[in-house]
Structure formats: structure tokens, C-alpha cells
Scaffold this motif. Structure first.
Motif, short mmCIF file in Angstrom:
data_model
loop_
_atom_site.label_atom_id
_atom_site.label_comp_id
_atom_site.label_asym_id
_atom_site.label_seq_id
_atom_site.Cartn_x
_atom_site.Cartn_y
_atom_site.Cartn_z
N ILE A 139 0.99 -0.93 0.45
CA ILE A 139 -0.20 0.18 -0.11
C ILE A 139 0.96 1.30 -0.25
O ILE A 139 1.02 2.42 -0.66
CB ILE A 139 -1.12 0.01 1.30
N ALA A 140 1.28 1.36 1.01
CA ALA A 140 2.83 2.40 0.71
C ALA A 140 3.67 2.46 -0.70
O ALA A 140 4.23 3.72 -1.18
CB ALA A 140 4.05 2.68 2.37
N ILE A 141 4.28 1.65 -0.42
CA ILE A 141 4.51 1.74 -2.09
C ILE A 141 3.63 1.88 -3.34
O ILE A 141 4.28 2.86 -4.00
CB ILE A 141 5.09 0.22 -2.60
N SER A 142 2.48 1.48 -3.80
CA SER A 142 1.79 2.10 -4.59
C SER A 142 1.24 3.51 -4.09
O SER A 142 1.05 4.58 -5.95
CB SER A 142 0.33 1.47 -4.40
N ALA A 143 1.17 3.57 -2.95
CA ALA A 143 1.12 6.17 -2.67
C ALA A 143 1.84 6.07 -3.00
O ALA A 143 2.12 7.64 -3.78
CB ALA A 143 0.68 5.68 -1.68
N ALA A 144 3.36 5.62 -2.91
CA ALA A 144 4.75 6.37 -3.20
C ALA A 144 4.66 6.46 -4.81
O ALA A 144 5.15 7.41 -5.70
CB ALA A 144 6.07 5.70 -2.92
N LYS A 145 4.24 5.55 -5.93
CA LYS A 145 4.02 5.33 -7.48
C LYS A 145 3.27 6.84 -7.89
O LYS A 145 3.16 6.98 -8.34
CB LYS A 145 3.48 4.09 -7.48
N ALA A 195 9.15 -5.30 3.27
CA ALA A 195 9.03 -3.73 2.72
C ALA A 195 9.57 -3.49 1.86
O ALA A 195 10.03 -2.05 0.74
CB ALA A 195 8.55 -3.49 3.68
N ASN A 196 11.52 -3.10 2.36
CA ASN A 196 11.70 -2.64 2.32
C ASN A 196 12.86 -2.88 0.66
O ASN A 196 13.22 -2.64 -0.55
CB ASN A 196 13.26 -2.39 3.01
N GLU A 197 12.90 -4.46 0.78
CA GLU A 197 13.14 -5.33 -0.46
C GLU A 197 12.01 -4.87 -1.79
O GLU A 197 12.32 -4.61 -2.67
CB GLU A 197 13.36 -6.72 -0.68
N LYS A 199 10.64 7.59 -1.72
CA LYS A 199 9.37 7.98 -1.49
C LYS A 199 8.42 7.25 -0.41
O LYS A 199 7.23 7.98 -0.23
CB LYS A 199 8.21 8.60 -2.90
N VAL A 200 9.39 6.60 0.24
CA VAL A 200 8.94 5.36 1.06
C VAL A 200 9.61 5.45 1.97
O VAL A 200 11.17 5.05 1.85
CB VAL A 200 7.89 4.21 0.14
N ASN A 201 9.11 5.26 3.31
CA ASN A 201 9.96 5.16 4.71
C ASN A 201 9.33 4.04 5.12
O ASN A 201 8.18 4.15 5.37
CB ASN A 201 10.16 6.11 5.20
N PHE A 202 9.90 2.76 6.06
CA PHE A 202 9.66 1.13 6.37
C PHE A 202 10.30 1.60 7.85
O PHE A 202 11.28 1.52 8.47
CB PHE A 202 9.70 0.25 5.88
N ILE A 203 9.06 1.77 8.76
CA ILE A 203 10.02 1.85 10.16
C ILE A 203 8.98 0.60 10.72
O ILE A 203 8.25 0.68 11.04
CB ILE A 203 9.08 3.48 10.89
N GLN A 204 9.98 -0.08 11.48
CA GLN A 204 9.47 -1.16 12.60
C GLN A 204 9.12 -0.75 13.87
O GLN A 204 10.12 0.02 14.48
CB GLN A 204 10.55 -2.04 12.64
N GLY A 206 3.29 9.43 -6.32
CA GLY A 206 3.42 10.96 -5.62
C GLY A 206 3.79 11.36 -4.61
O GLY A 206 4.64 12.17 -3.42
N ALA A 207 2.73 9.90 -3.62
CA ALA A 207 2.99 10.69 -1.99
C ALA A 207 4.31 10.18 -1.39
O ALA A 207 4.99 9.62 -1.76
CB ALA A 207 1.83 9.31 -1.38
N THR A 208 4.52 11.19 0.03
CA THR A 208 5.39 11.01 0.75
C THR A 208 5.13 9.58 0.99
O THR A 208 4.45 10.50 2.43
CB THR A 208 6.53 11.31 1.44
N SER A 209 5.44 8.52 1.87
CA SER A 209 4.98 7.32 1.89
C SER A 209 6.04 6.97 3.54
O SER A 209 6.66 6.40 3.20
CB SER A 209 4.30 6.10 1.68
N THR A 210 4.57 6.54 4.13
CA THR A 210 5.46 5.73 5.95
C THR A 210 4.60 4.59 5.79
O THR A 210 3.32 5.04 6.25
CB THR A 210 5.59 6.89 6.87
#
Length: 175
Positions: free
Chosen positions: A63-69, A87-89, A99-104, A71-75
Motif C-alpha cells: 500500500i505504501a509503495i503504491s501511494a509512493a508511485k 517491504a524495503n526490498e 518516496k517511501v520509508n518503512f519503520i519497525q 507521488g505521495a511521501t509514504s511511511t
């Protein structure tokens, strides 16, 4: 021979318990969202370039990757380190790591107050527990989209069904 079998059984149980103990206590099982549902969630929320998007319980990041595609900045936030690694891979493969960041982390301890859009695929009791934080910390006008589960007596503005899945939309009201 029985002593060896008993020893092996105890050893396997201890190793299994140790592996189990190292797993985080997950409130929600990982169930991936179909891409058609992801797209419908983001369409329903009106995700566009410049939006700040957070996906709580992000799983593999789709979902975050699709939002980034879009143009959103996604976390994306998830408690499970394996999902964050995946998710990072996936973000790298999709070419959106800028455009995307993943946080544990635990979504109840996480600051997502800057969100324009918040997406969820959690469980009903988790949504209900999260609802006060959403209403207290998010700015009025923030769009909330949940896959499959509602927010109790907080009536959604819109509900749609896509590919057998129900999707709910709310907007944080003025205080």
C-alpha cells in the motif's frame, strides 16, 4: 533409544520456544491485500502527489509503495521485522526508495500526526483501540481508509466493495 528420543523432543521444544519468544507479539496476522483493493483504497482516499501517507500495519509495503508511485511521501509501520525487511526490498524493486520509508515499531507509540491519508488493514478491536489516537492527533480533513474493518459507531462517509473486500472511508472532523 527412548532416552535419545526424549532428549531430541525436549531439545526441539526448547529451540521452538526460543524462536517463538523472539517473535514480536503481533496484534494482527499478516494477510496481504490484493492489488485491486490497494488501488481502490488509494482511489477512495484521493491519494495524490504531495500527500503525506502512513500505512499502519504495512506488511510487505504494497500500500505504501503504491501511494509512493502516485507521488505521495509514504511511511509504513509494522511490528514484524521480517515484514519491514520485505517491504524495503519491495520498495527497492519498485524504484520508490526516495518516496517511501518503512519503520519497525508499535503503531500505538508512533507519531503519524502529519498524515494527509492514513490506511489500515488491522482488526476490529485494533481499529477501535486506535480510533481515539486518530481523532485526537490527526488534523481535521485527514482521510482514513480501512480495508475490511470499520471503526465501531464512527460511521464511514463511504463504503465500497472491491473484489469481495469492503473498504471504508472517514475524514477526521473539525474539533
Amino acid at each position: 533409544m527412548n532416552a535419545l528420543k526424549n532428549y531430541l523432543l525436549v531439545f526441539c521444544l526448547l529451540v521452538g520456544f526460543q524462536v517463538f519468544a523472539q517473535k514480536p507479539n503481533l496484534d494482527v496476522p499478516y494477510v496481504p491485500t490484493k492489488q485491486a483493493v490497494v488501488d481502490a483504497m488509494l482511489d477512495l482516499a484521493g491519494v495524490k502527489a504531495g500527500d503525506i501517507h502512513y500505512d499502519l500495519g504495512c506488511g510487505d509495503g504494497r500500500i505504501a509503495i503504491s501511494a509512493a508511485k502516485r507521488g505521495a511521501t509514504s511511511t509504513g509501520v509494522d511490528l514484524d521485522p521480517e515484514r519491514i525487511k520485505e517491504a524495503n526490498e519491495n520498495a527497492k524493486e519498485a524504484g520508490v526508495t526516495d518516496k517511501v520509508n518503512f519503520i519497525q515499531g508499535n503503531l500505538f507509540d508512533f507519531d503519524f500526526s502529519k498524515a494527509d491519508v492514513l490506511t489500515l488493514y488491522l482488526l476490529p478491536q485494533v481499529n477501535l483501540k486506535l480510533r481515539p489516537k486518530i481523532l485526537e492527533e490527526l488534523k481535521p480533513g485527514t482521510r482514513i481508509v480501512s480495508h475490511a474493518f470499520d471503526m465501531g459507531d464512527w460511521e464511514p462517509e463511504k463504503t465500497i466493495t472491491v473484489d469481495g473486500s469492503t473498504i471504508f472511508l472517514w475524514t477526521v472532523p473539525n474539533r
